[in-house]
Design a protein around this motif. Sequence first.
Motif: not given
Length: 73
Positions: A16-17, A22-23, A30-32, A43-44
């Motif tokens: 999971l880490p 990777i996420k 793309q949200f920069l 945060f997610i």
Amino acid sequence: MKLIVVNKWTYLFLLLPVIGIIKLFLYDIQFLDNILNFGYQLFISILIAIVGIYFFVKFNSRSQWMNPDHPKE
């Protein structure tokens, strides 16, 4: 508190880490342009990593609060 791995399948929680990192690099970049949305996605990703580490420690440690049925050694 010592970590004693009884069930080898609990190592999957350590993926999971890696998935969170990777996420972060593949999807969240793309949200920069929007700092609030990037902060939310960051945060997610951090939350995914923390949950994986928490469950790995929870299932592989013996304590009265977390896992009282874990074998001593």
